[in-house]
Design a protein around this motif. Structure first.
Motif, PDB file in Angstrom:
ATOM      1  N   ALA A 117      16.539  40.304 -81.292  1.00  0.00           N
ATOM      2  CA  ALA A 117      15.265  40.044 -81.974  1.00  0.00           C
ATOM      3  C   ALA A 117      14.217  41.030 -81.489  1.00  0.00           C
ATOM      4  CB  ALA A 117      14.805  38.616 -81.711  1.00  0.00           C
ATOM      5  N   CYS A 118      13.542  41.674 -82.437  1.00  0.00           N
ATOM      6  CA  CYS A 118      12.554  42.698 -82.116  1.00  0.00           C
ATOM      7  C   CYS A 118      11.197  42.326 -82.693  1.00  0.00           C
ATOM      8  CB  CYS A 118      13.019  44.049 -82.656  1.00  0.00           C
ATOM      9  SG  CYS A 118      14.626  44.547 -81.996  1.00  0.00           S
ATOM     10  N   VAL A 119      10.156  42.984 -82.181  1.00  0.00           N
ATOM     11  CA  VAL A 119       8.770  42.769 -82.606  1.00  0.00           C
ATOM     12  C   VAL A 119       8.460  41.272 -82.622  1.00  0.00           C
ATOM     13  CG1 VAL A 119       6.974  43.538 -84.197  1.00  0.00           C
ATOM     14  CG2 VAL A 119       9.105  44.829 -84.053  1.00  0.00           C
ATOM     15  N   ASP A 120       8.768  40.632 -81.486  1.00  0.00           N
ATOM     16  CA  ASP A 120       8.455  39.214 -81.265  1.00  0.00           C
ATOM     17  C   ASP A 120       9.027  38.305 -82.345  1.00  0.00           C
ATOM     18  OD1 ASP A 120       7.107  39.969 -79.007  1.00  0.00           O
ATOM     19  OD2 ASP A 120       5.120  39.887 -79.914  1.00  0.00           O
ATOM     20  N   GLY A 121      10.245  38.592 -82.771  1.00  0.00           N
ATOM     21  CA  GLY A 121      10.912  37.732 -83.742  1.00  0.00           C
ATOM     22  C   GLY A 121      10.700  38.118 -85.184  1.00  0.00           C
ATOM     23  N   SER A 122      10.002  39.223 -85.446  1.00  0.00           N
ATOM     24  CA  SER A 122       9.754  39.649 -86.819  1.00  0.00           C
ATOM     25  C   SER A 122      10.941  40.393 -87.430  1.00  0.00           C
ATOM     26  CB  SER A 122       8.512  40.555 -86.897  1.00  0.00           C
ATOM     27  OG  SER A 122       7.361  39.834 -86.555  1.00  0.00           O
ATOM     28  N   HIS A 123      11.821  40.929 -86.604  1.00  0.00           N
ATOM     29  CA  HIS A 123      12.920  41.755 -87.100  1.00  0.00           C
ATOM     30  C   HIS A 123      14.186  41.429 -86.324  1.00  0.00           C
ATOM     31  CE1 HIS A 123      14.519  46.079 -88.053  1.00  0.00           C
ATOM     32  NE2 HIS A 123      14.976  45.184 -88.908  1.00  0.00           N
ATOM     33  N   MET A 124      15.196  40.911 -87.012  1.00  0.00           N
ATOM     34  CA  MET A 124      16.477  40.598 -86.401  1.00  0.00           C
ATOM     35  C   MET A 124      17.470  41.682 -86.800  1.00  0.00           C
ATOM     36  SD  MET A 124      17.021  37.905 -84.489  1.00  0.00           S
ATOM     37  CE  MET A 124      16.012  36.649 -85.265  1.00  0.00           C
ATOM     38  N   VAL A 125      18.156  42.258 -85.808  1.00  0.00           N
ATOM     39  CA  VAL A 125      19.032  43.402 -86.049  1.00  0.00           C
ATOM     40  C   VAL A 125      20.391  43.153 -85.405  1.00  0.00           C
ATOM     41  CG1 VAL A 125      19.307  45.898 -85.781  1.00  0.00           C
ATOM     42  CG2 VAL A 125      17.020  44.927 -86.029  1.00  0.00           C
ATOM     43  N   SER A 126      21.458  43.569 -86.081  1.00  0.00           N
ATOM     44  CA  SER A 126      22.793  43.525 -85.504  1.00  0.00           C
ATOM     45  C   SER A 126      22.963  44.689 -84.535  1.00  0.00           C
ATOM     46  CB  SER A 126      23.862  43.622 -86.598  1.00  0.00           C
ATOM     47  OG  SER A 126      25.130  43.916 -86.043  1.00  0.00           O
ATOM     48  N   ALA A 127      23.268  44.391 -83.270  1.00  0.00           N
ATOM     49  CA  ALA A 127      23.484  45.456 -82.284  1.00  0.00           C
ATOM     50  C   ALA A 127      24.810  46.176 -82.518  1.00  0.00           C
ATOM     51  CB  ALA A 127      23.443  44.887 -80.874  1.00  0.00           C
ATOM     52  N   ALA A 128      25.683  45.582 -83.305  1.00  0.00           N
ATOM     53  CA  ALA A 128      26.968  46.221 -83.605  1.00  0.00           C
ATOM     54  C   ALA A 128      26.832  47.273 -84.697  1.00  0.00           C
ATOM     55  CB  ALA A 128      27.992  45.171 -84.021  1.00  0.00           C
ATOM     56  N   THR A 129      26.076  46.932 -85.750  1.00  0.00           N
ATOM     57  CA  THR A 129      25.970  47.828 -86.916  1.00  0.00           C
ATOM     58  C   THR A 129      24.597  48.470 -87.051  1.00  0.00           C
ATOM     59  OG1 THR A 129      25.294  46.014 -88.377  1.00  0.00           O
ATOM     60  CG2 THR A 129      27.670  46.431 -88.143  1.00  0.00           C
ATOM     61  N   HIS A 130      23.622  48.000 -86.235  1.00  0.00           N
ATOM     62  CA  HIS A 130      22.251  48.526 -86.269  1.00  0.00           C
ATOM     63  C   HIS A 130      21.601  48.310 -87.641  1.00  0.00           C
ATOM     64  CE1 HIS A 130      23.690  50.213 -82.564  1.00  0.00           C
ATOM     65  NE2 HIS A 130      24.508  51.029 -83.192  1.00  0.00           N
ATOM     66  N   THR A 131      21.968  47.230 -88.293  1.00  0.00           N
ATOM     67  CA  THR A 131      21.419  46.905 -89.605  1.00  0.00           C
ATOM     68  C   THR A 131      20.571  45.632 -89.525  1.00  0.00           C
ATOM     69  OG1 THR A 131      23.440  45.690 -90.176  1.00  0.00           O
ATOM     70  CG2 THR A 131      23.285  48.002 -90.886  1.00  0.00           C
ATOM     71  N   THR A 132      19.634  45.513 -90.450  1.00  0.00           N
ATOM     72  CA  THR A 132      18.730  44.369 -90.472  1.00  0.00           C
ATOM     73  C   THR A 132      19.442  43.103 -90.912  1.00  0.00           C
ATOM     74  OG1 THR A 132      16.769  45.735 -90.874  1.00  0.00           O
ATOM     75  CG2 THR A 132      16.661  43.437 -91.585  1.00  0.00           C
ATOM     76  N   LEU A 133      19.234  42.029 -90.165  1.00  0.00           N
ATOM     77  CA  LEU A 133      19.757  40.713 -90.514  1.00  0.00           C
ATOM     78  C   LEU A 133      18.672  39.825 -91.102  1.00  0.00           C
ATOM     79  CD1 LEU A 133      21.820  40.103 -87.239  1.00  0.00           C
ATOM     80  CD2 LEU A 133      22.690  40.911 -89.445  1.00  0.00           C
ATOM     81  N   MET A 134      17.435  40.010 -90.647  1.00  0.00           N
ATOM     82  CA  MET A 134      16.298  39.237 -91.129  1.00  0.00           C
ATOM     83  C   MET A 134      15.023  40.001 -90.829  1.00  0.00           C
ATOM     84  SD  MET A 134      13.622  37.177 -90.060  1.00  0.00           S
ATOM     85  CE  MET A 134      14.051  36.627 -88.417  1.00  0.00           C
ATOM     86  N   HIS A 135      14.044  39.916 -91.729  1.00  0.00           N
ATOM     87  CA  HIS A 135      12.807  40.673 -91.546  1.00  0.00           C
ATOM     88  C   HIS A 135      11.628  39.886 -92.087  1.00  0.00           C
ATOM     89  CE1 HIS A 135      10.088  44.285 -92.561  1.00  0.00           C
ATOM     90  NE2 HIS A 135      10.108  44.153 -91.251  1.00  0.00           N
ATOM     91  N   HIS A 136      10.669  39.570 -91.207  1.00  0.00           N
ATOM     92  CA  HIS A 136       9.394  38.974 -91.626  1.00  0.00           C
ATOM     93  C   HIS A 136       8.400  40.117 -91.815  1.00  0.00           C
ATOM     94  CE1 HIS A 136      10.397  34.756 -91.022  1.00  0.00           C
ATOM     95  NE2 HIS A 136      10.869  35.031 -89.829  1.00  0.00           N
ATOM     96  N   GLY A 137       8.368  40.721 -93.001  1.00  0.00           N
ATOM     97  CA  GLY A 137       7.484  41.849 -93.245  1.00  0.00           C
ATOM     98  C   GLY A 137       6.187  41.433 -93.927  1.00  0.00           C
ATOM     99  N   ILE A 138       5.172  42.281 -93.766  1.00  0.00           N
ATOM    100  CA  ILE A 138       3.925  42.133 -94.533  1.00  0.00           C
ATOM    101  C   ILE A 138       4.036  43.126 -95.678  1.00  0.00           C
ATOM    102  CG2 ILE A 138       1.409  42.232 -94.492  1.00  0.00           C
ATOM    103  CD1 ILE A 138       1.568  41.875 -91.443  1.00  0.00           C
ATOM    104  N   ARG A 139       3.992  42.658 -96.898  1.00  0.00           N
ATOM    105  CA  ARG A 139       4.262  43.540 -98.033  1.00  0.00           C
ATOM    106  C   ARG A 139       3.307  43.277 -99.191  1.00  0.00           C
ATOM    107  NH1 ARG A 139       8.645  40.265 -97.054  1.00  0.00           N
ATOM    108  NH2 ARG A 139       9.958  41.972 -96.354  1.00  0.00           N
ATOM    109  N   GLY A 140       3.332  44.192-100.151  1.00  0.00           N
ATOM    110  CA  GLY A 140       2.567  44.016-101.379  1.00  0.00           C
ATOM    111  C   GLY A 140       1.071  43.989-101.156  1.00  0.00           C
TER     112      GLY A 140
END
Length: 258
Positions: A64-87
Motif C-alpha cells: 500500500a502506497c501514499v497512505d492507502g491511496s494506491h495498492m500495487v502488486s509487488a510481483a507484477t508492479h501493476t495497480t490493484l486499487m487506486h483512490h484517485g482525484i479525477r475529473g
C-alpha cells in the motif's frame, strides 16, 4: 498472539536516515516470509519510492502506497486499487493551488511533477520518490486530466498560502478529497499540505491486504512511527510505535519499541 500478517511503515521505521532498510529488520522479515507469514509495506511513499525495499524483502503480494491511496502488486508492479482525484474535482484542486501560489507537487502515475517554484523544496519531496519530472508549469500539466486521476498533491509554502489553499480546497473540492496541513520540520518556517482522494487510509489499506490474504484483522501486526500510522494501529490486532514517535502516536499503539 500468533501473527498472521505483518505490515511495516518505511521512513523512520524500516528505513534508516539514508533510506536503507535496517539489516536486522530485513533479516527478521525475510525469516517470517520464509515460514509463510505474509509481510507487506504500508507507506506514504509512491510505489516507485517503495519498490526497492519491496524487492529487497522479496515481496510478491500487495503493498500500500501514499497512505492507502494506491495498492500495487509487488510481483507484477501493476495497480490493484487506486483512490484517485479525477475529473472536475482534480481541476478544482488545481485552481485552488494556482490561486494561492504554494509550491505544488503532483503525484500521478507513480511520478512526482513540479515546476521551478518547487525547486527549493525538492530535497524534501524526493523522500516520497526519486521519480521526479520537472515541467514548465505544474498547473498546466496534463496530469490533472488523467483518466485515472492524480494520487496525491503535496504543496509547500508560507502558513498563509497553505491555510488559504486548504480553505479553498475544502470549499470547492469537498468530500472528494482529504486534506492535512502541517509544519515542515526539514524546512524551517515552511508549512505543507497533503491532499489525497477520499476513502483511503493506512487502516483501510491494512484491512484490504488482510482480506487479500484471508487473515482476520485481529491477527495482524502493524509497525510505524507517525500520525498517518494511527489508522493502521487502530485496525491492527497488535501495533508497535517506534521509540521516537510522537506521544499521540505512542498512545494509539498497543506497544512502544525502545
Amino acid at each position: 498472539m500468533k501473527p498472521g500478517l505483518i505490515a511495516v511503515d518505511l521512513d523512520s521505521t524500516l528505513l534508516d536516515a539514508n533510506g536503507a532498510p535496517h539489516a536486522k529488520d530485513l533479516h527478521a522479515l525475510r525469516a517470517l516470509l520464509a515460514v509463510g507469514v505474509p509481510v507487506t509495506i504500508i507507506t506514504g511513499r509512491l510505489y516507485s519510492g517503495a519498490r526497492p525495499t519491496a524487492l529487497a524483502l522479496g515481496l510478491t503480494g500487495p503493498v500500500a502506497c501514499v497512505d492507502g491511496s494506491h495498492m500495487v502488486s509487488a510481483a507484477t508492479h501493476t495497480t490493484l486499487m487506486h483512490h484517485g482525484i479525477r475529473g472536475d474535482a482534480a481541476r478544482k484542486l488545481r485552481d485552488a493551488l494556482a490561486k494561492n501560489g504554494p509550491a505544488t507537487f503532483v503525484f500521478a502515475r507513480d511520478a512526482i511533477v513540479h515546476d521551478h517554484v518547487g525547486e527549493p523544496y525538492l530535497s524534501y519531496v524526493v523522500t516520497w520518490s526519486n521519480a521526479v519530472e520537472r515541467t514548465t508549469s505544474v498547473h498546466g500539466h496534463g496530469a490533472w486530466d488523467y483518466d485515472d486521476g492524480i494520487t496525491a498533491v503535496v504543496a509547500l509554502g508560507s502558513v498563509q498560502q497553505i491555510a488559504s489553499a486548504v480553505e479553498d480546497i475544502q470549499d470547492t473540492v469537498g468530500d472528494a478529497a482529504q486534506v492535512a496541513m502541517f509544519p515542515v520540520r526539514r524546512q524551517s518556517g515552511s508549512w505543507g499540505m497533503v491532499v489525497r482522494g477520499a476513502g483511503g487510509t493506512k487502516g483501510s489499506a491494512l484491512a484490504w491486504i488482510a482480506d487479500h490474504y484471508k487473515v482476520p484483522l485481529e491477527q495482524t501486526v502493524a509497525v510505524g512511527d507517525w500520525l498517518n500510522d494511527v489508522p493502521m494501529f487502530r485496525a491492527a490486532g497488535r501495533s508497535f510505535a517506534m521509540g521516537q514517535a510522537p506521544e499521540d502516536v505512542k498512545r494509539a499503539a498497543s506497544d512502544v519499541l525502545k
